[in-house]
Design an enzyme around this catalytic site. Structure first.
Site, PDB file in Angstrom:
ATOM      1  N   GLY A 283      10.824 -33.333  50.534  1.00 17.03           N
ATOM      2  CA  GLY A 283      10.920 -34.578  51.298  1.00 17.03           C
ATOM      3  C   GLY A 283      11.165 -35.797  50.436  1.00 17.03           C
ATOM      4  O   GLY A 283      11.463 -36.883  50.928  1.00 17.03           O
TER       5      GLY A 283
ATOM      6  N   HIS B 210      -1.484 -19.415  78.629  1.00 18.29           N
ATOM      7  CA  HIS B 210      -1.287 -18.002  78.920  1.00 18.29           C
ATOM      8  C   HIS B 210      -0.097 -17.451  78.139  1.00 18.29           C
ATOM      9  O   HIS B 210      -0.179 -16.416  77.466  1.00 18.29           O
ATOM     10  CB  HIS B 210      -1.068 -17.818  80.421  1.00 18.29           C
ATOM     11  CG  HIS B 210      -0.815 -16.388  80.829  1.00 18.29           C
ATOM     12  ND1 HIS B 210       0.452 -15.873  80.938  1.00 18.29           N
ATOM     13  CD2 HIS B 210      -1.668 -15.388  81.105  1.00 18.29           C
ATOM     14  CE1 HIS B 210       0.366 -14.607  81.299  1.00 18.29           C
ATOM     15  NE2 HIS B 210      -0.910 -14.285  81.412  1.00 18.29           N
TER      16      HIS B 210
ATOM     17  N   SER C 258     -20.413 -14.835  66.181  1.00 23.83           N
ATOM     18  CA  SER C 258     -18.974 -14.946  65.978  1.00 23.83           C
ATOM     19  C   SER C 258     -18.597 -16.402  66.206  1.00 23.83           C
ATOM     20  O   SER C 258     -18.856 -16.958  67.280  1.00 23.83           O
ATOM     21  CB  SER C 258     -18.231 -14.023  66.951  1.00 23.83           C
ATOM     22  OG  SER C 258     -16.847 -14.161  66.749  1.00 23.83           O
TER      23      SER C 258
ATOM     24  N   MET D 130      12.591 -38.164  46.899  1.00 25.41           N
ATOM     25  CA  MET D 130      13.801 -38.438  46.134  1.00 25.41           C
ATOM     26  C   MET D 130      13.997 -37.315  45.139  1.00 25.41           C
ATOM     27  O   MET D 130      13.059 -36.866  44.508  1.00 25.41           O
ATOM     28  CB  MET D 130      13.632 -39.741  45.375  1.00 25.41           C
ATOM     29  CG  MET D 130      14.944 -40.261  44.851  1.00 25.41           C
ATOM     30  SD  MET D 130      14.705 -41.488  43.566  1.00 25.41           S
ATOM     31  CE  MET D 130      14.720 -40.437  42.128  1.00 25.41           C
TER      32      MET D 130
ATOM     33  N   LYS E  39       7.629 -29.619  37.541  1.00 23.57           N
ATOM     34  CA  LYS E  39       8.858 -29.677  36.757  1.00 23.57           C
ATOM     35  C   LYS E  39       8.562 -30.150  35.343  1.00 23.57           C
ATOM     36  O   LYS E  39       9.011 -29.556  34.352  1.00 23.57           O
ATOM     37  CB  LYS E  39       9.832 -30.645  37.452  1.00 23.57           C
ATOM     38  CG  LYS E  39      11.253 -30.518  37.002  1.00 23.57           C
ATOM     39  CD  LYS E  39      12.163 -31.414  37.853  1.00 23.57           C
ATOM     40  CE  LYS E  39      12.281 -30.926  39.286  1.00 23.57           C
ATOM     41  NZ  LYS E  39      13.041 -31.829  40.159  1.00 23.57           N
TER      42      LYS E  39
ATOM     43  N   TYR F 237     -16.511 -10.696  58.770  1.00 27.24           N
ATOM     44  CA  TYR F 237     -15.149 -10.380  59.185  1.00 27.24           C
ATOM     45  C   TYR F 237     -14.455 -11.582  59.800  1.00 27.24           C
ATOM     46  O   TYR F 237     -15.103 -12.545  60.193  1.00 27.24           O
ATOM     47  CB  TYR F 237     -15.131  -9.204  60.172  1.00 27.24           C
ATOM     48  CG  TYR F 237     -15.723  -9.524  61.528  1.00 27.24           C
ATOM     49  CD1 TYR F 237     -14.959 -10.095  62.540  1.00 27.24           C
ATOM     50  CD2 TYR F 237     -17.061  -9.239  61.801  1.00 27.24           C
ATOM     51  CE1 TYR F 237     -15.499 -10.395  63.766  1.00 27.24           C
ATOM     52  CE2 TYR F 237     -17.626  -9.535  63.027  1.00 27.24           C
ATOM     53  CZ  TYR F 237     -16.848 -10.116  64.015  1.00 27.24           C
ATOM     54  OH  TYR F 237     -17.385 -10.423  65.230  1.00 27.24           O
TER      55      TYR F 237
ATOM     56  N   ARG G  21      11.590 -22.539  36.963  1.00 25.80           N
ATOM     57  CA  ARG G  21      10.433 -22.528  37.866  1.00 25.80           C
ATOM     58  C   ARG G  21      10.348 -21.157  38.496  1.00 25.80           C
ATOM     59  O   ARG G  21      11.330 -20.408  38.502  1.00 25.80           O
ATOM     60  CB  ARG G  21      10.566 -23.601  38.938  1.00 25.80           C
ATOM     61  CG  ARG G  21      11.818 -23.460  39.745  1.00 25.80           C
ATOM     62  CD  ARG G  21      11.953 -24.580  40.761  1.00 25.80           C
ATOM     63  NE  ARG G  21      13.269 -24.533  41.389  1.00 25.80           N
ATOM     64  CZ  ARG G  21      13.740 -25.470  42.199  1.00 25.80           C
ATOM     65  NH1 ARG G  21      13.025 -26.542  42.462  1.00 25.80           N
ATOM     66  NH2 ARG G  21      14.937 -25.351  42.732  1.00 25.80           N
TER      67      ARG G  21
ATOM     68  N   ARG H 107      14.197 -37.632  37.700  1.00 31.24           N
ATOM     69  CA  ARG H 107      13.871 -36.711  38.798  1.00 31.24           C
ATOM     70  C   ARG H 107      12.401 -36.837  39.162  1.00 31.24           C
ATOM     71  O   ARG H 107      11.549 -36.946  38.291  1.00 31.24           O
ATOM     72  CB  ARG H 107      14.098 -35.257  38.376  1.00 31.24           C
ATOM     73  CG  ARG H 107      15.526 -34.841  38.177  1.00 31.24           C
ATOM     74  CD  ARG H 107      15.533 -33.371  37.744  1.00 31.24           C
ATOM     75  NE  ARG H 107      16.861 -32.781  37.821  1.00 31.24           N
ATOM     76  CZ  ARG H 107      17.704 -32.676  36.797  1.00 31.24           C
ATOM     77  NH1 ARG H 107      17.365 -33.145  35.610  1.00 31.24           N
ATOM     78  NH2 ARG H 107      18.887 -32.117  36.956  1.00 31.24           N
TER      79      ARG H 107
ATOM     80  N   CYS I 202     -13.667 -15.700  65.512  1.00 31.62           N
ATOM     81  CA  CYS I 202     -12.669 -15.173  66.433  1.00 31.62           C
ATOM     82  C   CYS I 202     -11.832 -16.284  67.056  1.00 31.62           C
ATOM     83  O   CYS I 202     -11.136 -16.077  68.018  1.00 31.62           O
ATOM     84  CB  CYS I 202     -13.314 -14.310  67.512  1.00 31.62           C
ATOM     85  SG  CYS I 202     -14.464 -15.216  68.536  1.00 31.62           S
TER      86      CYS I 202
END
Lengths: 874, 874
Positions: free
Chosen positions: A101, A455, A763, A103, A22, A850, A336, A92, A830
């Site tokens: 969260g 599961h 992997s 003030m 800000k 990957y 903003r 502010r 993975c």
């Protein structure tokens, strides 16, 4: 001496870290000549200094604040505490990243018994001046002095009752003067001192309160969820007040430079004449659409349009503006980058490229990968969600929103759905493979047990079905067909709603909106692929999931968990026969029954992947996971198997493990029973030969899990290669395949140079690697991780985002060691982390080939991969 | 071309790796002019080549063997297969280290239907020649052709029965000629071909058999237990036969240059005239003590004394010799460093220093650290053990031997012992703290459940009491006061015997010999301390163990597991109160009851350690370990605690963990309940202040377990420091203490540089570090590790010896990183590995400050530390 306070005119937009978002934007607007009420910013470093001193503002910082205040007074031509034309300010908070969260705002600071009179004179409105003063007292008491604001509300209510007033606005001037007196008396009673009359004292207290709010529990939770380091601190902005309620030539409003819902390029917002910011959102008066301002005051409107165009062009992004008109003069209070829906984000990014404002690379960076999730899954209608009754929160196991009637069994879910076509939610203690069909028809799945890798969670993610898992406070009785939560009972057919992205459970019907994938989505994805270096594969165990992932652009399967196939109803009995087998011969006989089924599984996967690589992980879980645990089930199974209950119990007992995570599983099973690896190899290779007959070119990648030692991998690789080569030779075909390993045991990472002698690819199984590197059991850590967040020991959940320092160090080491031995080694990931943008950025940085993730995360991973390479090109 | 075959005269003692121990010594003796029958050695590389070629001897090696054979024939002046004076050879395996699991010897190779006649002529003894031939056929069939030798024994037995012969020697010349015919016929029948008549073929087959024996199961087991790598391979020695049975001027014998039982300097051995080696050990004729050789043949005796002195001086160690006298000529067939008892080892090492042969450093290296164990614990009398009935084998949980009457409870053990003073063995399913007094009076402890770190095992090691744990085949019924094993039942009062060094259980009384610590022991230990660089501390949880360790030379406590104190009968109820506490207040009340007891514990430990450092590890195990698991116990406890069973069950349920190893334990408990760390700090500091009043200077070392993250350590360290400093300030004393951490989670090792910012010392908890680095649960790994040994994936048990490649890499990394941050950081190890000589050598190499081990391992560790520094000085 460190400079802790900057006048707006001393800063600019690059100083976000120091001035907060800000503050930096106010400074930037000031710099480029926007009509901004003057003020100053106390830096984030001042906040850190406050905490370092044990929550005290250093005298030198107070001195700097006072100097900046004096300079601002001069710029605005007013004096703090002036009884005629008082200088009033807003205070502010403003961190680097927006932080709901904390003030937010104190308005009208500077009011006291004298200056309130000046304000009354200035606005010609005594009622307004005293109402502002009583609001200031209340706000200051609440956020600065931590006095419960309800106590003030009670005084107001009593006053209204006395006066027979329905609305606040029904109170007269004197009523409000009296009310201020009562408020001040209450303050004195509660704090033992008079309400502070010195505006400078008010200001320092308010700044302190902003600093303090950086460490409140809401802020801490928000930071953790959004990966904002505690060390960043917050800045404080002190800005001259302007009033939109000084008569009909005054007003206030908010506007977006484009439509934040759908992204269309049109000024979008609302305003009210003779009003303050609060009034626009309070809903008592109905604000007008911004377009009407043109009629109301064309000059101001044109000026505003010009400013908003300038700001959008300047920031090269859609802006969210707050403005006030004070006696015919326009002020911009804030700008903003505007928050927007995923759909709008796509459209704006693409339009800005079309307009020549952004390059494709820059446009990609304007869309947060995780935002795409909401395009791929149904969402609640925000209006409808408003006051929905939250009854419990579980784990956000699979994203999306669902509403439907409760069903406690797969069969009943199907019946309900078929009956009237209305949606159904399947509610179970936990799901098992027999529930699959119920999960397919259901709009969402709720379980009371099991974690993020249960599961229900894994299967739901694969399907893209919304799932809330492990909701411990929901007690499900499948027998009684009810669930109880906080003393309330829900029965079959009752409507509930689930938000799989947050884990929230609502005890009623909430309207949902379907997933919407537009052409913009395809455009953005194609750009992403153009700039990404990491490939994206998917974790898929069946053709259904594989198809979804392929359609989402997955370039192969990075993880097929063969054990998921083992759980399916038609084969679990052969699996169990294999487990209770008394010798190799019996075991081989049972495996022979599994072979044709596994072969069909792989044929299905290969076909869906149309020639892209398919990585098949060999059997991983400990064998006891395939056996029942309840006495009745054991009895029934023993009968089925033709053995005594005692024999079956003996097997179950033998297989019992103290720490199954670290037990007889993964490659260790194949070392004990090489015939399992042999059967799986047969299925993998025979399936590939079969599919290749139709002209495809499948090159299977066989992946051995849980390896920690070269000789262990070699032992199994020898079995695999011998089996595979014989089949290939007999079939007289030319089939290439590779054999690699998961890196999920710390020792494998430490000795990756050795292991790469045999492994053709690695992997990273970061789920297990995280468990073992931290010494955390994922199933158990939930109990104490909360304390770790509360005590600021951990910022992030290491199971959600790769722990780059520890686990990441092992990954980096393994990648480097692996390449030393085998420069062209293929490196993938993975674990669950493969679909997490932060982790993907890390995987890119350490040079992986990957990432592999669940099907519905594929687009997110593609975008994240592009972000990673744009920010840090390879 | 590689040289695969060496004549004895081509080698020397430094070539042990290539020629094996036996081959190198034969070469050395040959070099220094000892009367050695000539021959050659096929190298260990040839063995590896044999396996590399899929168990085939390369043609070039066969060629080299044939050349060496020809050269040896020339040296000996005989010809292979000569029908008049045939060249016969022995074939013996000979690895780098002595390997009892392998094929030992084939004698008389070269005999066939022709040369047997030459042998008969040469010895003038047809019976002997044919007896040698039939033995050769039998030996060759057994070890080379893998024909069961029992089949030959049957033919021999039949012949004896036919001839009415009691002993083999009762058979006549023709009988043996006939028997050879029958043996050859049997060979033909079983193998489908004639017994090989070509001596060269016999030789190649025999050499192949030696190579093959390298990979038999016995050899593999022996290698694993003795850490001999498979890659070493074995050599084969082919040596000309000499005969001690060529009449009265021939003979054979074995001798040690010193007494191998007690180490006194006197030639010690036996011989027989007109005999072969077998006869000396067979026991049919009684051999004479070597001293009588002086009377029988003074010339030979003097020559032998001279040779044995020369060899001892040459090898600078006590030698074990084999010799043969053939027609008045002395031959030395073998020399090697003699095996000796621990007691003899000490005396010989010290005497050799006194004699000026060895330096103190060299003498230390002559004593194997692990050998000391037998000095510190009772042992079985070997004669008495001979045929003792082995009934089962459990884990070798704590060394030493014990014999006694079975008692199934601590009380009964005490009664039995008090009744008649005869020894008692406590037999339990598993032990708990209530059994301590029974364990103290018992000579040994046997449990049917629990592993190497079970209560019984840990406590027994601390006491130096013999213990066999987790003997699964022994089914104990404490209620019925019996145990069953293999269908047999043992009841209270029955005699059994335990060998805690091997895990063997005997079903009868076996005579034991007490531990004997001599002055030699003190001398050697004092030398060890002189040359060691690593300090040795002990793991001790109570003053009793601490005193034992102090007397054994421990220089402090490296690990006091405070939870062991928590288990004691008088405090477990307060611990349980703490666990079921509903809030911090109740928890603090329970902890307040524990405080005075913990303080007394620490006072006791400090006093015993007389100013040496005492490292106190804070509470480590998950809390559920302190709660009962059986329904009856739960019921009783609920009543005691004044809560309902339901409440208690709910607590137990809440505390249940899927993988307790990776659960809510260690520092994680203190993060959740900092009040526990606070109480423990209070006890540690108050106790130190108390003890220091008497002039001691205790400097406690507070150790936080399971740390994986700097902030986690810092959180608890702040609690500790705040509490400690306040107490010290209030007491107006000057007390130094330090706070450090265990390194037992891989992440701690990876981030040791960070963690060292707060940790003033590291102690490697290699038990857990091994579990997490491998991903093995120690409790579960037993099931599959066997397969890993069988399949040669692992050579060593990573829980017995530090895995230097993997776990060791983390330890080395952590040591280096820790020193980067804090150059003077103290580094120790307190896992079970701290008492293992191989692991101690590694700890020395990576620069640790100290090792900590159970009290009875302290002398072993002191000697191992000296070995490490002598071999690789810091």
């Amino acid at each position: 001496m460190t400079k802790f306070v900057y006048l707006f005119k001393e800063g600019n937009q690059t100083m976000k870290n120091l001035l907060g978002g800000k503050g930096a934007n106010l400074a930037e607007m000031s710099k480029i000549g926007m009509p901004v009420p003057q003020g100053f910013t106390v830096t984030t470093e001042a906040c850190n200094d406050y905490y370092a001193r044990g929550k005290k503002i250093a005298p030198e910082i107070i001195e700097q604040i006072e100097k900046a205040l004096a300079a601002t007074e001069k710029l605005e031509g007013k004096k703090f505490g002036d009884a005629n034309d008082p200088f009033l300010v807003s205070v502010r908070s403003g961190a680097r990243a927006s932080m709901p969260g904390m003030m937010d705002t104190i308005l009208n600071l500077g009011l006291n018994d004298e200056s309130v009179k000046g304000l009354a004179k200035l606005t010609g409105n005594t009622r307004f001046a005293y109402d502002s003063y009583r609001r200031f007292i209340q706000m200051f008491s609440d956020v600065v002095m931590e006095i419960d604001k309800e106590k003030y509300e009670e005084l107001l209510a009593e006053m209204k009752e006395r006066k027979g007033a329905e609305f606040d606005t029904d109170l007269g001037d004197q009523d409000l003067v009296d009310l201020v007196g009562e408020f001040k008396a209450l303050y004195l009673k509660l704090k033992g001192e008079e309400f502070p009359q010195d505006p400078k004292e008010q200001l320092i207290e308010a700044i302190t309160a902003v600093f303090r709010s950086w460490d409140n529990p809401r802020a801490n939770t928000y930071r953790r969820l959004n990966h904002i380091p505690y060390e960043w601190g917050t800045a404080v902005n002190v800005q001259a007040m302007v009033f939109g309620n000084m008569g009909d030539t005054s007003g206030t409003g908010v506007a977006f430079t484009r439509n934040p819902s759908d992204g269309t390029k049109v000024l979008y917002g609302e305003y009210l004449f003779n009003a303050q910011g609060e009034d626009v959102v309070a809903g008592i008066r109905t604000p007008k659409p911004i377009s009407e301002l043109q009629k109301d005051n064309e000059g101001i409107y044109n000026q505003f349009v010009e400013i908003s165009n300038k700001l959008e062009a300047h920031y090269r992004d859609m802006q969210d503006l707050e403005f006030t008109i004070q006696k015919g003069k326009l002020y911009i209070l804030q700008t903003r980058n505007g928050k927007r829906t995923a759909q709008a984000a796509l459209k704006i990014a693409i339009d800005l490229v079309k307009e020549g404002v952004l390059t494709e690379k820059e446009a990609l960076l304007k869309v947060e990968p995780s935002q795409l999730d909401s395009l791929l899954h149904p969402q609640f209608n925000p209006a409808s969600l408003g006051k929905a009754k939250l009854i419990a929160t579980g784990l956000n196991a699979s994203p999306g929103a669902a509403t439907g009637r409760v069903a406690f069994s797969a069969d009943r879910a199907k019946e309900l759905k078929e009956m009237d076509g209305l949606p159904v939610i399947l509610v179970r203690q936990e799901t098992s493979p027999e529930d699959i069909e119920g999960m397919i028809v259901a709009s969402g799945i709720l379980t009371s047990r099991g974690g993020m890798t249960s599961h229900a969670a894994v299967v739901a993610r694969g399907m893209g079905r919304c799932c809330v898992a492990g909701a411990g406070s929901v007690r499900v009785s499948e027998a009684k067909k009810i669930f109880e939560v906080n003393g309330e009972t829900y029965k079959e057919g009752d409507w509930i709603s689930l938000d799989g992205s947050t884990g929230k459970i609502y005890g009623e019907k909430v309207e949902t909106m379907d997933a919407t994938v537009s052409g913009d989505f395809e455009t953005l994805m194609s750009w992403a692929d153009k700039f990404a270096s990491l490939e994206v594969r998917t974790n898929a165990d069946n053709p259904r999931d594989a198809k979804v992932a392929f359609d989402f652009g997955a370039k192969g399967i990075g993880l097929c968990r063969t054990e998921h196939m083992f759980f399916e109803a038609d084969r679990i009995s052969s699996v169990r026969e294999m487990i209770v087998a008394k010798n190799e011969e019996e075991r081989k006989a049972a495996l022979a029954k599994l072979l044709p089924m596994q072969r069909e599984d792989f044929i299905g996967l290969y076909k869906e992947m149309q020639g892209f690589p398919v990585t098949i992980r060999y059997l991983d879980p400990p064998l006891h996971e395939f056996l029942p645990t309840e006495a009745d089930d054991i009895k029934a199974l023993a009968k089925d198997m033709g053995i005594t209950e005692k024999e079956l119990n003996a097997t179950i007992n033998d297989l019992h493990e103290t720490n199954p995570m670290l037990g007889h599983r993964g490659v260790r099973l194949s070392v004990t029973y090489p015939e399992i690896a042999e059967m799986q190899t047969r299925a993998v290779i025979e399936a590939a030969i079969e599919v290749n007959k139709s002209g495809m070119s499948v090159k299977p990648e066989i992946m051995i899990p849980l390896v920690g030692e070269l000789k262990e991998l070699k032992y199994i690789k020898d079995v695999v290669v011998k089996t595979a080569n014989q089949i290939i030779k007999d079939a007289k075909v030319d089939l290439k395949y590779s054999v690699g390993t998961m890196i999920e045991v710390p020792r494998a990472a430490l000795l990756a140079d050795e292991i790469a002698q045999e492994a053709e690819f690695f992997s990273f199984g970061t789920n297990d690697l995280t468990q073992m590197t931290f010494g955390f059991s994922r199933d158990d850590a939930g109990k104490f991780l909360k304390d770790y967040y509360d005590k600021k020991i951990f910022v992030n959940d290491p199971f959600a985002h790769v722990d780059q320092k520890g686990v990441g160090k092992l990954m980096k080491m393994a990648s480097e060691l692996g390449k030393q031995t085998r420069p062209d080694i293929k490196l993938g990931i993975c674990g669950e982390h493969g679909g997490d943008p932060l982790s993907i950025e890390f995987c890119h940085a350490i040079g992986l080939t990957y990432v592999s993730c669940s099907p519905f995360r594929v687009p997110i991973a593609r975008l994240a991969a592009a972000h990673a390479n744009i920010k840090n090109p390879r």
